[in-house]
Design a protein around this motif. Structure first.
Motif, short mmCIF file in Angstrom:
data_model
loop_
_atom_site.label_atom_id
_atom_site.label_comp_id
_atom_site.label_asym_id
_atom_site.label_seq_id
_atom_site.Cartn_x
_atom_site.Cartn_y
_atom_site.Cartn_z
N UNK A 173 -28.37 -16.53 -46.76
CA UNK A 173 -27.94 -16.84 -45.40
C UNK A 173 -28.80 -16.11 -44.38
N UNK A 174 -29.10 -14.82 -44.66
CA UNK A 174 -29.93 -14.06 -43.72
C UNK A 174 -31.33 -14.66 -43.62
N UNK A 175 -31.92 -15.07 -44.75
CA UNK A 175 -33.25 -15.67 -44.73
C UNK A 175 -33.25 -16.96 -43.91
N UNK A 176 -32.24 -17.79 -44.14
CA UNK A 176 -32.16 -19.06 -43.42
C UNK A 176 -31.89 -18.85 -41.93
N UNK A 177 -31.07 -17.87 -41.57
CA UNK A 177 -30.80 -17.61 -40.16
C UNK A 177 -32.07 -17.15 -39.43
N UNK A 178 -32.86 -16.29 -40.10
CA UNK A 178 -34.11 -15.84 -39.49
C UNK A 178 -35.06 -17.02 -39.31
N UNK A 179 -35.14 -17.89 -40.32
CA UNK A 179 -36.01 -19.06 -40.23
C UNK A 179 -35.55 -20.01 -39.14
N UNK A 180 -34.23 -20.17 -38.98
CA UNK A 180 -33.72 -21.07 -37.95
C UNK A 180 -33.93 -20.49 -36.55
N UNK A 181 -33.86 -19.16 -36.41
CA UNK A 181 -34.04 -18.54 -35.09
C UNK A 181 -35.51 -18.57 -34.65
N UNK A 182 -36.42 -18.48 -35.61
CA UNK A 182 -37.85 -18.47 -35.27
C UNK A 182 -38.58 -19.47 -36.16
N UNK A 183 -38.38 -20.77 -35.92
CA UNK A 183 -39.03 -21.76 -36.79
C UNK A 183 -40.54 -21.75 -36.68
N UNK A 184 -41.06 -21.31 -35.51
CA UNK A 184 -42.51 -21.30 -35.35
C UNK A 184 -43.18 -20.23 -36.20
N UNK A 188 -43.27 -22.02 -44.74
CA UNK A 188 -42.43 -22.76 -45.68
C UNK A 188 -42.60 -22.28 -47.12
N UNK A 189 -43.83 -22.01 -47.52
CA UNK A 189 -44.05 -21.56 -48.90
C UNK A 189 -43.41 -20.19 -49.15
N UNK A 190 -43.51 -19.30 -48.17
CA UNK A 190 -42.89 -17.99 -48.32
C UNK A 190 -41.38 -18.10 -48.33
N UNK A 191 -40.85 -18.96 -47.43
CA UNK A 191 -39.40 -19.16 -47.39
C UNK A 191 -38.90 -19.72 -48.71
N UNK A 192 -39.60 -20.70 -49.24
CA UNK A 192 -39.20 -21.31 -50.51
C UNK A 192 -39.24 -20.30 -51.64
N UNK A 193 -40.29 -19.46 -51.66
CA UNK A 193 -40.40 -18.46 -52.70
C UNK A 193 -39.25 -17.46 -52.65
N UNK A 194 -38.89 -17.01 -51.44
CA UNK A 194 -37.78 -16.06 -51.30
C UNK A 194 -36.45 -16.68 -51.74
N UNK A 195 -36.21 -17.90 -51.33
CA UNK A 195 -34.94 -18.55 -51.67
C UNK A 195 -34.84 -18.81 -53.17
#
Length: 375
Positions: A173-184, A188-195
């Protein structure tokens, strides 16, 4: 049209019965009454046979002599009165004796009632001679101690399991909230790897919990299993990690057969070998051996590593207990369930499990399986 037949209650079902104190009172009273009647009957018969009535003088006028009263008849009347008085006394004394005899049982009952209200630390603590009631109270105390320990372990397990299961969800949830707050700024590859890493951790936790529940439940499908082959496969699966950590694995696998569940035995072997590799130091050693003595298989896994206090070895088999804090695990993705699974699988197979702290550091874990069942 015939009326339905009356249904008679079965004996002991729905029929009133006397309380145990009243039954004991009647038993005491009945025993006294039987003995007293027998004793008085013997005395009466003895007096009747031995007593010789005095010869009465001939009455004037030649009439029949007056009948003299027999001493036995007077004794019988006096005995009947004494028996009635003593019976009343015996009834009261029997009730008092029954109450005193049942006092320890009432104490056990009162303690059980307090425990049923949620006070698990209560104990009967009955003092006195080592009789049947004392052994009953000691047995209840031992059962209460085991129940308290089991409930306490269950509470700790539930609290730790909920924490372990919520941690990956909170991280995702924290990873997704950070990504949603600062999409710029989101890669994507780093986000996918973390999730994926967080999801993999959640899967490992759920899988470990399911294995632990399966072993604790006793769902063991027994079949003839080659323990040496199962352990050999576990060593192969841990080979890459052992090489990466600079840990040597020495294997001595003798022929050993076990009646058990191959899946659970595989998890036991995996956890033993992986724990021995991970809780080690670079250049350390893991020794794995299996032997068969008298038809009973024994699996032993020993490793070098950090020193373990002998008094804390037993705690390692509790769920979510770790050898070192999570922050000092050197990146080990453990959940603290490996040793608990080992113990649960061993118990499900009726195997003996011992763990000993090595003087130079590390542990030696030995699992002794019973001999296979001959079919």
């Amino acid at each position: 049209m015939t009326a339905p037949a009356a249904v008679r209650p079965r004996a002991g079902v729905g029929t009133p019965s006397l309380p145990i104190r009243a039954r004991l009172t009647l038993i005491y009273f009945g025993s006294f009454l039987v003995v007293a009647v027998a004793l008085l009957s013997c005395v009466y018969l003895l007096m009747r046979n031995l007593a010789t009535p005095p010869v009465a003088p001939v009455a004037p006028g030649g009439g029949p002599p007056p009948v003299a009263a027999s001493p036995a008849s007077g004794l019988f009347q006096a005995s009947a009165i004494a028996l009635a008085v003593c019976g009343v006394i015996a009834l009261g004394a029997g009730r008092l004796m029954a109450g005193r005899a049942l006092a320890p049982v009432n104490r056990v009952t009162a303690t059980a009632a307090r425990i049923a209200a949620g006070n698990l630390h209560q104990r009967v603590g009955l003092a006195g001679p080592d009789d049947d009631v004392k052994r009953l109270a000691d047995t209840v105390d031992g059962m209460l101690s085991r129940l308290e320990a089991a409930f306490e372990a269950q509470r700790r397990f539930a609290a730790n399991a909920s924490h372990e299961l919520l941690t990956p969800l909170a991280t995702s949830r924290a990873i997704l909230e950070v990504a949603a707050a600062h999409p710029e700024r989101c890669d994507m590859s780093e986000l996918t790897s973390k999730l994926l890493a967080v999801n993999e951790r959640g899967e490992r936790i759920v899988e470990a919990l399911l294995t632990l529940a399966w072993a604790d439940y006793g769902g063991v499908e027994r079949r003839d299993v080659d323990l040496a082959a199962v352990v050999g496969e576990a060593v192969e699966r841990a080979g890459a990690e052992a090489e990466a950590r600079g840990v040597s694995v020495r294997v001595r696998l003798g022929a050993a057969r076990v009646d058990g569940d191959p899946v659970l035995l595989g998890r036991l072997a995996d956890n033993l070998v992986v724990n021995a590799v991970r809780h080690n130091h670079p250049g350390g050693l893991v020794e794995v051996s299996s032997v068969d003595s008298g038809g009973a298989a024994t699996l032993t896994v020993s490793n070098t590593g950090a020193a373990v206090a002998p008094g804390t070895v037993g705690q390692l088999f509790e769920p979510f207990v770790r050898l070192r804090p999570r922050t000092q695990q050197d990146g080990v993705p453990g959940q603290g369930l490996g040793m608990a699974i080992i113990r649960a699988v061993a118990q499900a197979h009726g195997a003996g499990l011992t763990a000993t702290a090595n003087p130079e550091g590390g542990l030696t874990v030995c699992v002794r399986f019973p001999g296979p069942t001959r079919r």
